[in-house]
Design a protein around this motif. Structure first.
Motif, PDB file in Angstrom:
ATOM      1  N   UNK A  61      -8.369  -3.176  34.019  1.00 34.49           N
ATOM      2  CA  UNK A  61      -9.495  -2.237  34.170  1.00 34.49           C
ATOM      3  C   UNK A  61     -10.404  -2.313  32.957  1.00 34.49           C
ATOM      4  N   UNK A  62     -11.686  -2.446  33.186  1.00 39.19           N
ATOM      5  CA  UNK A  62     -12.672  -2.402  32.112  1.00 39.19           C
ATOM      6  C   UNK A  62     -12.911  -0.935  31.781  1.00 39.19           C
ATOM      7  N   UNK A  63     -12.572  -0.524  30.545  1.00 39.20           N
ATOM      8  CA  UNK A  63     -12.689   0.876  30.193  1.00 39.20           C
ATOM      9  C   UNK A  63     -14.119   1.350  30.058  1.00 39.20           C
ATOM     10  N   UNK A  64     -15.087   0.457  30.282  1.00 37.57           N
ATOM     11  CA  UNK A  64     -16.473   0.913  30.363  1.00 37.57           C
ATOM     12  C   UNK A  64     -16.701   1.612  31.690  1.00 37.57           C
ATOM     13  N   UNK A  65     -15.826   1.345  32.664  1.00 33.62           N
ATOM     14  CA  UNK A  65     -15.919   1.987  33.965  1.00 33.62           C
ATOM     15  C   UNK A  65     -15.207   3.335  33.919  1.00 33.62           C
ATOM     16  N   UNK A  66     -15.695   4.311  34.670  1.00 40.14           N
ATOM     17  CA  UNK A  66     -15.049   5.616  34.641  1.00 40.14           C
ATOM     18  C   UNK A  66     -13.688   5.592  35.321  1.00 40.14           C
ATOM     19  N   UNK A  67     -12.808   6.445  34.831  1.00 40.19           N
ATOM     20  CA  UNK A  67     -11.514   6.618  35.462  1.00 40.19           C
ATOM     21  C   UNK A  67     -11.686   7.374  36.784  1.00 40.19           C
ATOM     22  N   UNK A  68     -10.781   7.128  37.687  1.00 39.09           N
ATOM     23  CA  UNK A  68     -10.718   7.885  38.944  1.00 39.09           C
ATOM     24  C   UNK A  68      -9.291   8.416  39.077  1.00 39.09           C
ATOM     25  N   UNK A  69      -9.074   9.249  40.083  1.00 40.62           N
ATOM     26  CA  UNK A  69      -7.719   9.713  40.337  1.00 40.62           C
ATOM     27  C   UNK A  69      -6.779   8.543  40.573  1.00 40.62           C
TER      28      UNK A  69
ATOM     29  N   UNK B  95      -7.591  10.537  45.225  1.00 34.73           N
ATOM     30  CA  UNK B  95      -7.684   9.309  44.423  1.00 34.73           C
ATOM     31  C   UNK B  95      -9.107   8.882  44.083  1.00 34.73           C
ATOM     32  N   UNK B  96     -10.103   9.335  44.839  1.00 37.37           N
ATOM     33  CA  UNK B  96     -11.489   8.933  44.559  1.00 37.37           C
ATOM     34  C   UNK B  96     -12.192   9.887  43.599  1.00 37.37           C
ATOM     35  N   UNK B  97     -11.517  10.942  43.182  1.00 34.73           N
ATOM     36  CA  UNK B  97     -12.118  11.915  42.275  1.00 34.73           C
ATOM     37  C   UNK B  97     -12.368  11.279  40.909  1.00 34.73           C
ATOM     38  N   UNK B  98     -13.514  11.590  40.291  1.00 32.21           N
ATOM     39  CA  UNK B  98     -13.823  11.117  38.947  1.00 32.21           C
ATOM     40  C   UNK B  98     -13.622  12.254  37.963  1.00 32.21           C
TER      41      UNK B  98
ATOM     42  N   UNK C 183     -13.628  14.688  34.688  1.00 26.73           N
ATOM     43  CA  UNK C 183     -14.726  15.034  33.785  1.00 26.73           C
ATOM     44  C   UNK C 183     -14.642  14.216  32.489  1.00 26.73           C
ATOM     45  N   UNK C 184     -15.697  14.264  31.681  1.00 30.03           N
ATOM     46  CA  UNK C 184     -15.823  13.422  30.492  1.00 30.03           C
ATOM     47  C   UNK C 184     -14.668  13.594  29.524  1.00 30.03           C
ATOM     48  N   UNK C 185     -14.273  14.858  29.250  1.00 29.00           N
ATOM     49  CA  UNK C 185     -13.187  15.093  28.298  1.00 29.00           C
ATOM     50  C   UNK C 185     -11.900  14.442  28.771  1.00 29.00           C
ATOM     51  N   UNK C 186     -11.652  14.478  30.082  1.00 27.87           N
ATOM     52  CA  UNK C 186     -10.439  13.880  30.641  1.00 27.87           C
ATOM     53  C   UNK C 186     -10.515  12.355  30.575  1.00 27.87           C
ATOM     54  N   UNK C 187     -11.720  11.802  30.776  1.00 25.43           N
ATOM     55  CA  UNK C 187     -11.904  10.356  30.659  1.00 25.43           C
ATOM     56  C   UNK C 187     -11.480   9.897  29.255  1.00 25.43           C
ATOM     57  N   UNK C 188     -11.867  10.665  28.252  1.00 23.68           N
ATOM     58  CA  UNK C 188     -11.547  10.303  26.872  1.00 23.68           C
ATOM     59  C   UNK C 188     -10.045  10.383  26.613  1.00 23.68           C
ATOM     60  N   UNK C 189      -9.397  11.397  27.196  1.00 22.36           N
ATOM     61  CA  UNK C 189      -7.942  11.509  27.041  1.00 22.36           C
ATOM     62  C   UNK C 189      -7.235  10.313  27.677  1.00 22.36           C
ATOM     63  N   UNK C 190      -7.689   9.908  28.850  1.00 15.86           N
ATOM     64  CA  UNK C 190      -7.091   8.756  29.536  1.00 15.86           C
ATOM     65  C   UNK C 190      -7.342   7.474  28.749  1.00 15.86           C
ATOM     66  N   UNK C 191      -8.541   7.338  28.183  1.00  9.81           N
ATOM     67  CA  UNK C 191      -8.835   6.182  27.328  1.00  9.81           C
ATOM     68  C   UNK C 191      -7.824   6.098  26.175  1.00  9.81           C
ATOM     69  N   UNK C 192      -7.593   7.248  25.541  1.00 12.66           N
ATOM     70  CA  UNK C 192      -6.705   7.281  24.383  1.00 12.66           C
ATOM     71  C   UNK C 192      -5.276   6.901  24.758  1.00 12.66           C
TER      72      UNK C 192
END
Length: 222
Positions: free
Chosen positions: A1-9, A44-47, A49-58
């Motif tokens: 997964x390219x982490x430039x793309x947003x996470x989904x469920x 599974x298609x839910x995106x 929020x931004x704060x959660x995206x950052x937590x998943x990135x970490x």
């Protein structure tokens, strides 16, 4: 997964599977409620929020090389992993216990962040019910964990399939015991307050409130 793309469920669940964590353990690692992880499995298609995206990135960045390899394989395979939980038998429907905590002419509400970052909404304190755990226990425990308020269950108001989330909900009428409301779960919530029962429908639309709640709080639905 390219982490430039947003996470989904779906990809969040793939990360969970790659780390070989239960819903509870994954939620603890992220510092979020178990219901958040359960929502990703349900939607599974839910995106997130931004704060959660950052937590998943970490969490992804800190994963071992083998876990990152498993994650890449799961994502490239295009198949969402099944829910993982040592305490969740197959076929068990997701159930949430909802606490209606009354304190004289007030009722406790929390301002929850939207899962997809699309906004916030007022709700009653709630928690996911694990198999074998009484919803009354969950209602009391999660109210304390979310708001710092101690309460006791006095009556089961009934159950329904929530009209918005489509999740099975058990509603528990509770009496306030002690504690000052505070936002004890800032990742999930924005604020906590006592809402006057006379103005509850200004916080939560009347059509979304389980009718027995209106009766228990003596609120006119008209």
């Amino acid at each position: 997964m390219d982490l430039a793309n947003p996470w989904t469920g779906r990809t969040a669940c793939a990360l969970q599977a790659a780390l070989r964590l239960t819903n509870e353990a994954f939620a603890k690692q992220l510092g979020v409620a178990v219901r958040t992880v359960a929502t990703w499995h349900e939607k599974p298609d839910l995106t997130p929020r931004t704060e959660m995206q950052q937590l998943l990135d970490t969490v992804h960045e800190r994963a071992s090389n083998s876990a990152r390899a498993r994650f890449a394989q799961l994502v490239s395979g295009g198949m969402p992993p099944p829910p993982v939980s040592a305490d969740w038998p197959p076929g068990h429907a997701l159930t949430v216990a909802i606490a209606i905590v009354r304190n004289e002419e007030n009722v406790l509400v929390v301002q929850r962040r939207g899962e997809d970052g699309a906004g916030i909404s007022w709700q009653f304190p709630a928690g996911v019910v694990k198999p074998g755990v009484p919803p009354e226990q969950v209602a009391v425990r999660e109210t304390l964990a979310e708001t710092g308020v101690h309460c006791r269950v006095v009556h089961n108001l009934g159950s329904r399939l929530h009209p918005i989330t489509r999740v099975h909900c058990d509603y528990l009428l509770c009496d306030y015991l002690t504690g000052e409301p505070q936002n004890a779960d800032p990742v999930e919530n924005v604020s906590v307050t006592w809402a006057p029962t006379s103005r509850l429908t200004q916080f939560i639309p009347v059509e979304q409130i389980f009718p027995p709640i209106l009766g228990a709080l003596e609120i006119d639905s008209e």
